[in-house]
Design a protein around this motif. Structure first.
Motif, PDB file in Angstrom:
ATOM      1  N   THR A  78      48.897  46.810  38.482  1.00 12.99           N
ATOM      2  CA  THR A  78      47.649  46.281  37.909  1.00 12.99           C
ATOM      3  C   THR A  78      46.503  46.408  38.906  1.00 12.99           C
ATOM      4  OG1 THR A  78      48.912  44.738  36.546  1.00 12.99           O
ATOM      5  CG2 THR A  78      46.576  44.261  36.855  1.00 12.99           C
ATOM      6  N   HIS A  79      46.765  46.141  40.186  1.00 13.92           N
ATOM      7  CA  HIS A  79      45.719  46.301  41.198  1.00 13.92           C
ATOM      8  C   HIS A  79      45.191  47.741  41.198  1.00 13.92           C
ATOM      9  CE1 HIS A  79      45.953  42.352  42.900  1.00 13.92           C
ATOM     10  NE2 HIS A  79      47.170  42.490  43.393  1.00 13.92           N
ATOM     11  N   TRP A  80      46.095  48.715  41.142  1.00 10.87           N
ATOM     12  CA  TRP A  80      45.671  50.107  41.167  1.00 10.87           C
ATOM     13  C   TRP A  80      44.889  50.472  39.899  1.00 10.87           C
ATOM     14  CZ3 TRP A  80      43.747  53.898  43.276  1.00 10.87           C
ATOM     15  CH2 TRP A  80      43.808  55.204  42.779  1.00 10.87           C
ATOM     16  N   THR A  81      45.343  49.975  38.749  1.00 11.64           N
ATOM     17  CA  THR A  81      44.620  50.213  37.498  1.00 11.64           C
ATOM     18  C   THR A  81      43.204  49.653  37.579  1.00 11.64           C
ATOM     19  OG1 THR A  81      46.675  50.154  36.220  1.00 11.64           O
ATOM     20  CG2 THR A  81      44.613  49.783  35.014  1.00 11.64           C
ATOM     21  N   ASN A  82      43.078  48.445  38.138  1.00 14.17           N
ATOM     22  CA  ASN A  82      41.759  47.817  38.276  1.00 14.17           C
ATOM     23  C   ASN A  82      40.878  48.591  39.249  1.00 14.17           C
ATOM     24  OD1 ASN A  82      42.516  45.783  36.515  1.00 14.17           O
ATOM     25  ND2 ASN A  82      43.140  44.378  38.144  1.00 14.17           N
ATOM     26  N   ALA A  83      41.473  49.103  40.317  1.00 15.78           N
ATOM     27  CA  ALA A  83      40.708  49.869  41.297  1.00 15.78           C
ATOM     28  C   ALA A  83      40.194  51.168  40.687  1.00 15.78           C
ATOM     29  CB  ALA A  83      41.569  50.164  42.520  1.00 15.78           C
ATOM     30  N   GLN A  84      41.049  51.865  39.927  1.00 12.91           N
ATOM     31  CA  GLN A  84      40.649  53.120  39.298  1.00 12.91           C
ATOM     32  C   GLN A  84      39.438  52.939  38.393  1.00 12.91           C
ATOM     33  OE1 GLN A  84      44.676  54.169  37.699  1.00 12.91           O
ATOM     34  NE2 GLN A  84      44.054  56.247  38.333  1.00 12.91           N
ATOM     35  N   GLY A  85      39.441  51.867  37.625  1.00  8.37           N
ATOM     36  CA  GLY A  85      38.343  51.630  36.682  1.00  8.37           C
ATOM     37  C   GLY A  85      37.234  50.770  37.240  1.00  8.37           C
ATOM     38  N   ASN A  86      37.324  50.430  38.547  1.00  8.38           N
ATOM     39  CA  ASN A  86      36.353  49.524  39.168  1.00  8.38           C
ATOM     40  C   ASN A  86      36.110  48.299  38.268  1.00  8.38           C
ATOM     41  OD1 ASN A  86      34.610  48.654  41.198  1.00  8.38           O
ATOM     42  ND2 ASN A  86      32.837  49.690  40.277  1.00  8.38           N
ATOM     43  N   ARG A  87      37.183  47.706  37.819  1.00  9.30           N
ATOM     44  CA  ARG A  87      37.119  46.609  36.849  1.00  9.30           C
ATOM     45  C   ARG A  87      36.770  45.281  37.520  1.00  9.30           C
ATOM     46  NH1 ARG A  87      42.559  47.848  33.191  1.00  9.30           N
ATOM     47  NH2 ARG A  87      41.833  49.872  32.369  1.00  9.30           N
ATOM     48  N   ASN A  88      35.894  44.549  36.887  1.00 11.12           N
ATOM     49  CA  ASN A  88      35.536  43.194  37.353  1.00 11.12           C
ATOM     50  C   ASN A  88      36.577  42.212  36.811  1.00 11.12           C
ATOM     51  OD1 ASN A  88      33.143  44.038  38.666  1.00 11.12           O
ATOM     52  ND2 ASN A  88      32.084  44.077  36.691  1.00 11.12           N
ATOM     53  N   ALA A  89      37.787  42.357  37.298  1.00  9.40           N
ATOM     54  CA  ALA A  89      38.923  41.647  36.697  1.00  9.40           C
ATOM     55  C   ALA A  89      39.383  40.444  37.494  1.00  9.40           C
ATOM     56  CB  ALA A  89      40.095  42.621  36.540  1.00  9.40           C
ATOM     57  N   TYR A  90      38.769  40.186  38.667  1.00 11.55           N
ATOM     58  CA  TYR A  90      39.299  39.192  39.587  1.00 11.55           C
ATOM     59  C   TYR A  90      38.421  37.946  39.692  1.00 11.55           C
ATOM     60  CZ  TYR A  90      42.203  43.049  41.230  1.00 11.55           C
ATOM     61  OH  TYR A  90      43.085  44.085  41.304  1.00 11.55           O
ATOM     62  N   ALA A  91      39.068  36.825  39.962  1.00 15.60           N
ATOM     63  CA  ALA A  91      38.363  35.653  40.492  1.00 15.60           C
ATOM     64  C   ALA A  91      38.367  35.833  42.008  1.00 15.60           C
ATOM     65  CB  ALA A  91      39.079  34.372  40.094  1.00 15.60           C
ATOM     66  N   PHE A  92      37.190  35.933  42.597  1.00 17.66           N
ATOM     67  CA  PHE A  92      37.084  36.163  44.034  1.00 17.66           C
ATOM     68  C   PHE A  92      36.874  34.817  44.714  1.00 17.66           C
ATOM     69  CE2 PHE A  92      34.451  38.192  47.642  1.00 17.66           C
ATOM     70  CZ  PHE A  92      35.589  38.319  48.427  1.00 17.66           C
ATOM     71  N   ASN A  93      37.952  34.279  45.298  1.00 16.78           N
ATOM     72  CA  ASN A  93      37.921  32.974  45.956  1.00 16.78           C
ATOM     73  C   ASN A  93      37.643  33.164  47.446  1.00 16.78           C
ATOM     74  OD1 ASN A  93      38.698  31.701  43.506  1.00 16.78           O
ATOM     75  ND2 ASN A  93      40.828  32.244  43.915  1.00 16.78           N
TER      76      ASN A  93
END
Length: 558
Positions: A78-93
């Motif tokens: 999932t991390h790699w998928t998000n990186a490929q699409g530059n997805r704003n998928a995370y809560a950045f704590n």
């Protein structure tokens, strides 16, 4: 003209001084030891970083910033998928001042460019952490992506080796390892060693062996269940502190022996530090703890007042979703808990207080930042026998409550009085003043031949001899037809002494009922008594009827 020259000179001097001050400030900032850590992770990196800020600052670092790109249960795929699409998928704590803040909808790229990170951490989701086939091609691609987009060429990269679940864990992913803790731990070790540290020896600089630290701690007197809060996430005190110290020492190489936090007792930290030091030294092997038995606690309750935490049966709090506790006597889950009946403040439990939990029990301290606000993450269950309430314990919280339960989660609500004393909160007395109010005699609520029930009031305690005191107004096992004297007094608090005993209330218990002693079966005795009463009534009616008949007969003869 002279005025202009003077103004110019003043401005020039000020400019030079300002420039010098700026250089000095920049030099000071550069000299401050930097500890900036970014994790591309999930709740297990959250566990590892929960106490890392405190450990790092106590370890001498001043320029500290922590970042965790969080998705619950996030895998390398999932991390790699998000990186490929530059997805704003995370809560950045992030944490740069001792408290965590959340920026929603963030991408890996945004987090990378938000600061010059000293360390960047990778990890696999715990269910797959010992399964090499789940790592590729995702880990290799992710490492390359991060390195290409990270502007700080001095960054060091680390692998977070996670831990095996508790032996009794009910997590579905435990089936990947036949629900065997040792099998899971060894699989995690082999995968971290071969599939990460050896395969990417030129790209991964550091191993963080949290899994071995936790396994080392499990070989001490710490209970296996005490390492986790739910069978897989780390416990708030012992587990998370062990992970934080592992992260700190693995990343910095700094010693931890002189670091003492306010999170756990000193004796517990001795066990934790031994486990961490051994894990760093031999990360792929368990080192048996030398602390096989728990040292004696030296807590002396003299100088403290026992605080009434007002336990309520069939109920618990949840600080992530509500300002009210859940309570229902017919809900099976609720039978496992007693909870404090109200939110408690720092005035109720001041710094310097001591919380003691009996063996076999645990409590969850639920905390809120303010009225009407909820917390993002609940604290884990605490089994640490003694907890000192410090400024760090309160941190930025305004309210706290407690959920008490047994380690085996059995029902404790049907007989709450038997269990509520398992959690004791001691408040330092300080300078106490005498009680200034007037205390009247207790009032009678009800009585029988063998018991007396007094009306009770919060903040008072009751006695039938003026020496032994209790919170309850119920007194049993008394003798029938006997006079007893009952007293009440205001309870001692941290600031006020207990009052003198009130005037006595004299109560005579009821007489013994002879009919009830003729048979051991109470129901039969009651029936017999009722039958006798009816016989007496019927006999009385018969006598009255006979007298009436005689009178009427005499009148007829006349």
């Amino acid at each position: 003209m002279k005025i202009i020259k003077r103004v110019f000179l003043v401005m020039l001097v000020f400019s030079v001084l300002s420039s010098g001050l700026a250089v000095t400030a920049n030099e000071a900032a550069a000299e401050a030891r930097s500890f900036k850590v970014l994790a591309i992770g999930n709740s297990f990196s959250e566990d590892g970083m929960a106490h890392l800020y405190e450990v790092a600052t106590k370890g001498g670092f001043e320029n500290v910033k922590l970042g965790n790109l969080y998705i619950a249960g996030c895998s390398l795929q999932t991390h790699w998928t998000n990186a490929q699409g530059n997805r704003n998928a995370y809560a950045f704590n992030t944490n740069s001042d001792g408290s965590w803040k959340t920026q929603a909808s963030t991408s890996i790229l945004t987090a990378l460019k938000s600061d010059n990170w000293d360390y960047i951490i990778f990890q696999q989701v715990s269910t797959n952490s010992g399964l090499p086939a789940t790592y590729e091609p995702y880990l290799g691609n992710l490492i390359d992506y991060v390195k290409e987009n990270n502007e700080n060429k001095d960054t060091k990269y680390a692998w977070h080796m996670t831990w095996a679940y508790a032996k009794a864990s009910t997590h579905a992913g435990f089936a990947n390892y036949d629900k065997d803790q040792d099998k899971m731990y060894n699989a995690i070790l082999d995968t971290a060693k071969i599939s990460v540290m050896e395969k990417y020896a030129d790209k991964i600089d550091i191993l963080i062996p949290s899994g071995t630290t936790i396994q080392n701690m499990r070989s001490s007197y710490f209970d296996d269940a005490a390492m986790t809060s739910d069978g897989y996430h780390l416990s708030h005190q012992l587990g998370r502190l062990g992970a934080a110290m592992t992260w700190f020492k693995a990343l910095t190489g700094e010693p931890i022996d002189d670091i003492y936090t306010e999170i756990a007792s000193q004796k517990s930290q001795m066990v934790i530090k031994e486990a961490v030091n051994n894990a760093i030294k031999t990360p792929y092997d368990v080192t048996e703890s030398t602390y096989k038995t728990e040292p004696e606690d030296n807590f002396n309750p003299d100088g403290y007042t026992l605080f009434d935490w007002e336990p309520v049966a069939f109920s618990y709090w949840n600080s992530t979703s509500t300002d009210k506790y859940y309570t229902a006597t017919n809900v099976e889950l609720n039978k496992r808990f007693l909870c404090s009946g109200r939110k408690l403040t720092k005035e109720d439990i001041p710094v310097g207080s001591v919380i003691v939990i009996e063996n076999g029990y645990q409590y969850r301290p639920e905390k809120w930042p303010g009225t009407g606000l909820v917390t993002g993450t609940r604290a884990g269950n605490v089994t640490e026998k003694i907890t000192n309430v410090t400024e760090g314990w309160w941190a930025d919280w305004t309210y706290v409550t407690f959920n008490l339960s047994k380690l085996d989660n059995t029902n404790i609500s049907e007989n709450p009085d038997e269990h509520k004393s398992a959690l004791k909160i001691y408040i330092p007395k300080g300078d106490q003043t005498p009680y200034s109010g007037e205390v009247t005699a207790p009032e009678l609520e009800a009585k029988t031949g063998t018991s007396v029930l007094l009306k009770t009031e919060a903040g008072f305690e009751y006695s039938k001899d003026g020496t032994n005191w209790q919170d309850s107004g119920s007194f049993t096992n008394l003798n029938p037809d006997t006079d007893y004297s009952f007293y009440r007094r205001a309870k001692e608090t941290a600031t006020v002494l207990a009052s003198e005993a009130s005037p006595a209330l004299t109560v005579r218990t009821d007489k013994a009922d002879e009919s009830t002693t003729e048979s051991a079966d109470e129901s039969k005795s009651t029936v017999k008594e009722n039958n006798n009463n009816w016989i007496y009534v019927l006999a009385g009616v018969a006598v009255i009827a006979a007298i009436a008949a005689a009178i009427i007969g005499k009148k007829k003869k006349k």
